[in-house]
Design a protein around this motif. Structure first.
Motif, PDB file in Angstrom:
ATOM      1  N   VAL A 108       0.387  -0.936  -0.181  1.00 51.08           N
ATOM      2  CA  VAL A 108       0.149  -0.131  -0.137  1.00 51.08           C
ATOM      3  C   VAL A 108       1.062   1.208  -0.290  1.00 51.08           C
ATOM      4  CG1 VAL A 108      -2.289   1.306   0.937  1.00 51.08           C
ATOM      5  CG2 VAL A 108      -1.668  -1.002   1.206  1.00 51.08           C
ATOM      6  N   ASP A 109       1.194   1.751  -0.775  1.00 45.16           N
ATOM      7  CA  ASP A 109       1.959   3.309  -1.426  1.00 45.16           C
ATOM      8  C   ASP A 109       1.273   3.892  -2.917  1.00 45.16           C
ATOM      9  OD1 ASP A 109       4.144   4.572  -1.748  1.00 45.16           O
ATOM     10  OD2 ASP A 109       5.763   3.049  -2.013  1.00 45.16           O
ATOM     11  N   ARG A 110       1.284   5.171  -2.668  1.00 42.65           N
ATOM     12  CA  ARG A 110       0.721   5.679  -3.487  1.00 42.65           C
ATOM     13  C   ARG A 110       1.147   5.000  -5.049  1.00 42.65           C
ATOM     14  NH1 ARG A 110       5.159   9.373  -5.711  1.00 42.65           N
ATOM     15  NH2 ARG A 110       6.906   9.869  -3.956  1.00 42.65           N
ATOM     16  N   ARG A 111       3.305   4.538  -5.159  1.00 42.46           N
ATOM     17  CA  ARG A 111       2.958   3.899  -6.480  1.00 42.46           C
ATOM     18  C   ARG A 111       2.643   2.183  -6.922  1.00 42.46           C
ATOM     19  NH1 ARG A 111       8.815   4.420  -5.938  1.00 42.46           N
ATOM     20  NH2 ARG A 111       9.095   4.380  -3.733  1.00 42.46           N
ATOM     21  N   HIS A 112       1.920   1.900  -5.866  1.00 40.41           N
ATOM     22  CA  HIS A 112       1.458   0.824  -6.197  1.00 40.41           C
ATOM     23  C   HIS A 112       0.172   0.306  -5.890  1.00 40.41           C
ATOM     24  CE1 HIS A 112       5.248  -0.686  -6.061  1.00 40.41           C
ATOM     25  NE2 HIS A 112       6.334   0.120  -5.153  1.00 40.41           N
ATOM     26  N   VAL A 113      -0.252   0.199  -4.484  1.00 38.89           N
ATOM     27  CA  VAL A 113      -1.752  -0.012  -4.600  1.00 38.89           C
ATOM     28  C   VAL A 113      -2.651   1.292  -3.524  1.00 38.89           C
ATOM     29  CG1 VAL A 113      -3.512  -1.428  -3.304  1.00 38.89           C
ATOM     30  CG2 VAL A 113      -1.624  -2.492  -3.739  1.00 38.89           C
ATOM     31  N   TYR A 114      -3.478   1.616  -4.211  1.00 32.10           N
ATOM     32  CA  TYR A 114      -4.668   3.060  -3.823  1.00 32.10           C
ATOM     33  C   TYR A 114      -5.648   2.906  -3.629  1.00 32.10           C
ATOM     34  CZ  TYR A 114      -4.505   3.834  -8.588  1.00 32.10           C
ATOM     35  OH  TYR A 114      -4.859   4.500 -10.093  1.00 32.10           O
ATOM     36  N   VAL A 115      -6.308   3.624  -3.341  1.00 30.81           N
ATOM     37  CA  VAL A 115      -7.890   3.798  -3.640  1.00 30.81           C
ATOM     38  C   VAL A 115      -7.982   4.125  -4.449  1.00 30.81           C
ATOM     39  CG1 VAL A 115     -10.012   4.101  -2.352  1.00 30.81           C
ATOM     40  CG2 VAL A 115      -8.225   2.743  -0.871  1.00 30.81           C
ATOM     41  N   GLY A 116      -9.468   3.573  -4.815  1.00 27.72           N
ATOM     42  CA  GLY A 116      -9.759   4.864  -6.276  1.00 27.72           C
ATOM     43  C   GLY A 116     -11.105   3.394  -6.413  1.00 27.72           C
ATOM     44  N   SER A 117     -12.265   4.531  -7.537  1.00 29.90           N
ATOM     45  CA  SER A 117     -13.584   4.003  -7.922  1.00 29.90           C
ATOM     46  C   SER A 117     -13.680   2.817  -8.448  1.00 29.90           C
ATOM     47  CB  SER A 117     -14.144   4.735  -8.068  1.00 29.90           C
ATOM     48  OG  SER A 117     -14.149   5.234  -9.320  1.00 29.90           O
ATOM     49  N   LYS A 118     -14.837   2.062  -9.327  1.00 32.83           N
ATOM     50  CA  LYS A 118     -15.067   1.439 -10.182  1.00 32.83           C
ATOM     51  C   LYS A 118     -14.541   2.242 -11.489  1.00 32.83           C
ATOM     52  CE  LYS A 118     -17.350  -1.962  -7.923  1.00 32.83           C
ATOM     53  NZ  LYS A 118     -18.365  -3.247  -7.703  1.00 32.83           N
ATOM     54  N   LYS A 119     -14.960   2.845 -11.428  1.00 30.82           N
ATOM     55  CA  LYS A 119     -15.158   4.325 -12.819  1.00 30.82           C
ATOM     56  C   LYS A 119     -14.136   4.058 -13.442  1.00 30.82           C
ATOM     57  CE  LYS A 119     -16.244   8.140 -15.082  1.00 30.82           C
ATOM     58  NZ  LYS A 119     -16.910   8.852 -14.822  1.00 30.82           N
ATOM     59  N   GLN A 120     -12.874   4.428 -12.234  1.00 24.12           N
ATOM     60  CA  GLN A 120     -10.998   4.746 -12.356  1.00 24.12           C
ATOM     61  C   GLN A 120     -10.564   3.629 -13.079  1.00 24.12           C
ATOM     62  OE1 GLN A 120     -10.194   6.555  -8.888  1.00 24.12           O
ATOM     63  NE2 GLN A 120      -9.676   8.833  -9.263  1.00 24.12           N
ATOM     64  N   ASN A 121     -10.978   2.524 -11.973  1.00 21.73           N
ATOM     65  CA  ASN A 121     -10.283   1.003 -12.534  1.00 21.73           C
ATOM     66  C   ASN A 121     -10.800   0.258 -13.255  1.00 21.73           C
ATOM     67  OD1 ASN A 121      -9.157  -1.164 -11.589  1.00 21.73           O
ATOM     68  ND2 ASN A 121     -10.636  -2.449 -11.682  1.00 21.73           N
ATOM     69  N   ALA A 122     -11.679   0.471 -14.504  1.00 20.59           N
ATOM     70  CA  ALA A 122     -11.767   0.936 -15.806  1.00 20.59           C
ATOM     71  C   ALA A 122     -11.162   1.849 -17.014  1.00 20.59           C
ATOM     72  CB  ALA A 122     -13.429   0.919 -16.190  1.00 20.59           C
ATOM     73  N   ILE A 123     -11.153   2.848 -16.521  1.00 22.06           N
ATOM     74  CA  ILE A 123     -10.371   3.519 -17.356  1.00 22.06           C
ATOM     75  C   ILE A 123      -9.313   3.713 -17.288  1.00 22.06           C
ATOM     76  CG2 ILE A 123      -9.775   6.135 -17.058  1.00 22.06           C
ATOM     77  CD1 ILE A 123     -12.709   6.573 -16.598  1.00 22.06           C
ATOM     78  N   ASP A 124      -8.215   3.040 -16.084  1.00 18.86           N
ATOM     79  CA  ASP A 124      -6.962   2.820 -16.016  1.00 18.86           C
ATOM     80  C   ASP A 124      -6.740   1.541 -16.080  1.00 18.86           C
ATOM     81  OD1 ASP A 124      -4.130   2.846 -14.904  1.00 18.86           O
ATOM     82  OD2 ASP A 124      -5.208   2.117 -12.892  1.00 18.86           O
ATOM     83  N   ALA A 125      -7.600   0.406 -16.299  1.00 24.32           N
ATOM     84  CA  ALA A 125      -7.329  -0.718 -17.131  1.00 24.32           C
ATOM     85  C   ALA A 125      -7.389  -0.359 -19.482  1.00 24.32           C
ATOM     86  CB  ALA A 125      -8.317  -1.837 -16.763  1.00 24.32           C
TER      87      ALA A 125
END
Length: 146
Positions: A108-125
């Protein structure tokens, strides 16, 4: 009075732990709760810390770590690490996003795992992985091979 010795290797064990809970079988010395008291300690036993990512070495499904929180509840390892770090549970619409693109990472770090929304996850992917009909350019090939 005759003495009949017990056969070697036969030890009569109770079905109950010292705490009073029922054990899963006679062979185990303690119940599941007493044997594994602290989930975070059990979690860290299955993490291999490297210079960049903390890799999950336990069970995995589709590359993502799975952690057995209780006897009846198994959760995503990166999500559990995120909830532990934040000190609260994640809401239904929140996800644990991987910025490092390593599915087995639980750091858990700003460069590894962080909190986001499902929408952010889809855009990121969508931004990180090209679609099935993308023409590969020499630059994209070099990026994939890294």
């Amino acid at each position: 009075m005759t003495y009949a010795p017990r056969k070697l290797g036969t030890v009569k064990r109770s079905l109950f732990c010292a705490c009073g809970r029922r054990k899963s079988d006679r062979r185990s010395a303690r119940c599941w709760t007493c044997a594994y008291p602290d989930p975070w300690t059990r979690f860290l036993r299955r993490v291999k810390k490297t210079d960049s990512c903390w890799l999950w070495t336990g069970r995995k499904r589709e590359g993502y770590g799975r952690f057995r929180l209780t006897k009846a509840l198994t959760v995503s390892a990166h999500r559990y690490a995120l909830e532990h770090q934040l000190g609260r549970g994640l809401h239904r619409d929140e996800c644990g996003l991987h910025r490092c693109d390593t599915r087995g990472c639980v750091r858990v770090d700003r460069r590894h795992v962080y909190v986001g929304s499902k929408k952010q996850n889809a855009i990121d992917a969508a931004q990180r992985t090209p679609g099935p009909h993308v023409k590969l350019t020499p630059q994209l090939v070099r990026q994939i091979r890294r």
